[in-house]
Write an enzyme that holds these catalytic residues in place. Structure first.
Site, PDB file in Angstrom:
ATOM      1  N   HIS A 192      -7.836   1.299   1.819  1.00 18.04           N
ATOM      2  CA  HIS A 192      -7.651   1.020   3.262  1.00 18.04           C
ATOM      3  C   HIS A 192      -8.402   2.048   4.126  1.00 18.04           C
ATOM      4  O   HIS A 192      -7.794   2.777   4.917  1.00 18.04           O
ATOM      5  CB  HIS A 192      -6.158   1.002   3.623  1.00 18.04           C
ATOM      6  CG  HIS A 192      -5.888   0.227   4.883  1.00 18.04           C
ATOM      7  ND1 HIS A 192      -4.733  -0.493   5.089  1.00 18.04           N
ATOM      8  CD2 HIS A 192      -6.644   0.043   6.014  1.00 18.04           C
ATOM      9  CE1 HIS A 192      -4.768  -1.058   6.289  1.00 18.04           C
ATOM     10  NE2 HIS A 192      -5.930  -0.742   6.870  1.00 18.04           N
TER      11      HIS A 192
ATOM     12  N   GLU B 137       0.856  -1.194   0.000  1.00 19.39           N
ATOM     13  CA  GLU B 137       0.000   0.000   0.000  1.00 19.39           C
ATOM     14  C   GLU B 137       0.887   1.237   0.000  1.00 19.39           C
ATOM     15  O   GLU B 137       1.896   1.243   0.721  1.00 19.39           O
ATOM     16  CB  GLU B 137      -0.907  -0.004   1.236  1.00 19.39           C
ATOM     17  CG  GLU B 137      -1.886  -1.165   1.224  1.00 19.39           C
ATOM     18  CD  GLU B 137      -2.813  -1.186   2.450  1.00 19.39           C
ATOM     19  OE1 GLU B 137      -2.734  -0.267   3.291  1.00 19.39           O
ATOM     20  OE2 GLU B 137      -3.608  -2.131   2.562  1.00 19.39           O
TER      21      GLU B 137
END
Ligand code: NAD
Length: 326
Positions: free
Chosen positions: A276, A257
Site C-alpha cells: 500500500h 492489511e
C-alpha cells in the site's frame, strides 16, 4: 488550546511544515498509532490515515472535524460523522500523480517481467532471459476515471497504448476529447491487455471484479489494483492466477492489511505486490499533509473547509455561521 490527534503515520514525518502550520495556529498535536472506542476523547480534530473510525469512537468524543490524509474514506463511518455534524475532508489530487506513476511502473514490471529477471540474476545468479511485451499498441482498460484514472490514461497514451474506460459517472464527450474510449465493463474486460482499477470502495464496487468478471479477461491479460483490496474478490483472483486463467496481477492494496501470512497470493508466482505505497512519495505526502492541516485550521477559523465529502454537513455549518471559502 485545541488538541489534534494524528493517526496518519506520515503526517509531519518528512517535513515540519504541516506541524508548524497547526502549532502556529494554536493547536497541540498528539500522535498515536491506534485508538480504541474511547481513543478520540479529549481531541477536537483528527488526522486519519487508514485506521477505522467508528460511530462509537465519534460518539464517545468531542471531535469536530476529521481530516482524511488521502481520498479513500471507506475506513470512516461517514453516516455517523454526518449525523453528528462532523465534516470529513479529503485531499483530492494530492496523490493522483504518485498512484498513476506506480500503476505505470506495475505495467512496465509486468510486461517486461522485471521482478523475475531481477530475482533470477540477483538472488539465483542466473543470467537467463525472459521474453517480454511491448506496450505500444496494447490495450489498457481503466475502471474508474477520476483523478488517478485520468493521470494513468495520460501516461498510457504517451506510451502508444489504446485506452478504454469504464466509469458510468463520466460523460462520453469528455472522454473522447482526451483520446480515450468509453465502454461497458464486460467489453472492457474482454478487450484489455491490462486492466487497472481506480474506483473508490463502496457498496457498489465491493467485489466489482469477481469470479465472473475475471473469467471475461484474456488469458494473456494482467490485472492491476492500486484502488482498494475489497474491489476485487481476492479468493477468485488468486485462483485465476494459479490456474493461469489470467497472466498475472500487480497489487498495492488488499482486503486485510497488513497482508496476512496465509494469504493465497503468497502461492502465486505471477503476482507482484507492494505494501500500500501508492501515495508514498515525498511530494504526495507533503501535499496531503498540508491539505489536511489547512482543513483543520480553516475549520477553527470559521471557514467551511475545502473538499468536504459528507456535503450534507455543510448546511449545518452555514447555519452555525461558518463562511464559504472565497
Ligand atoms: P476519484 O474520486 O477522483 O475517482 C474515482 C472515480 O471512480 C470517479 O470518476 C467515479 O465516477 C468512479 N466510480 C465510482 N464508482 C464507480 C463504479 N461503480 N464503476 C466505475 N467507476 C466508478 O478518486 P481517485 O483520487 O482517482 O482515487 C480512486 C481510489 O484510489 C480511491 O478511492 C482510493 O481508494 C484509491 N487510492 C489508493 C491509493 C494507494 O495508496 N494505493 C492512494 C490514493 C487513492
Amino acid at each position: 488550546m485545541k488538541r489534534v490527534l494524528v493517526l496518519a503515520r506520515t503526517f509531519g514525518k518528512y517535513s515540519n511544515e504541516p506541524l508548524a502550520l497547526l502549532q502556529n495556529n494554536g493547536f497541540e498535536i498528539e500522535r498515536r498509532e491506534k485508538v480504541d472506542a474511547d481513543g478520540l476523547k479529549g481531541f477536537e480534530a483528527i488526522v486519519v490515515g487508514v485506521q477505522r473510525i467508528t460511530r462509537e469512537m465519534l460518539q464517545n468524543s468531542s471531535v469536530k472535524i476529521i481530516a482524511k490524509h488521502g481520498v479513500g474514506v471507506d475506513n470512516i463511518d461517514l453516516e455517523a460523522a454526518t449525523e453528528l455534524g462532523i465534516p470529513v475532508t479529503v485531499t483530492p489530487n494530492a496523490n493522483a500523480v504518485s498512484v498513476a506513476e506506480l500503476t505505470i511502473g506495475f505495467i512496465f514490471a509486468l510486461s517486461k517481467k522485471l521482478i523475475d529477471l531481477h530475482n533470477n540474476l540477483y538472488q539465483k545468479r542466473q543470467f537467463v532471459s525472459n521474453v517480454g511485451l511491448e506496450l505500444h499498441g496494447k490495450i489498457l482498460g481503466i475502471v474508474g476515471f477520476g483523478s488517478i484514472g485520468k493521470e494513468v490514461a495520460k501516461r498510457a497514451l504517451c506510451l502508444g497504448m489504446r485506452v478504454l474506460v469504464y466509469d458510468p459517472y463520466v460523460e462520453e464527450s469528455n472522454l473522447r476529447e482526451l483520446g480515450v474510449e468509453k465502454m461497458e465493463l464486460d467489453e472492457l474486460l474482454r478487450q484489455s491487455d491490462f486492466v487497472s482499477l481506480h474506483v473508490p470502495l463502496n457498496e457498489n464496487t465491493r467485489h466489482l471484479i469477481g469470479r465472473e468478471k475475471i473469467s471475461l479477461m484474456k488469458r494473456t491479460a494482467y490485472l492491476i489494483n492500486t484502488a482498494r483490496g475489497g474491489v476485487v474478490d481476492e479468493k477468485a483472483l488468486a485462483e485465476a492466477l494459479k490456474s493461469g486463467q489470467i497472466a498475472g496481477a500487480a497489487l498495492d492494496v488488499f482486503d486485510v492489511e497488513p497482508l496476512p501470512a496465509d494469504s493465497p497470493f503468497f502461492d502465486c508466482p505471477n503476482v507482484i505486490m507492494t505494501p500500500h505505497v501508492g501515495a508514498h512519495t515525498y511530494e504526495a505526502i507533503l501535499r496531503m499533509n498540508m491539505m489536511a492541516a489547512e482543513s483543520i485550521v480553516d475549520f477553527f477559523n470559521g471557514k467551511i473547509p475545502k473538499h468536504v465529502v459528507n456535503r450534507d454537513v455543510i448546511t449545518k455549518l452555514i447555519e452555525k455561521g461558518f463562511s464559504p471559502q472565497s
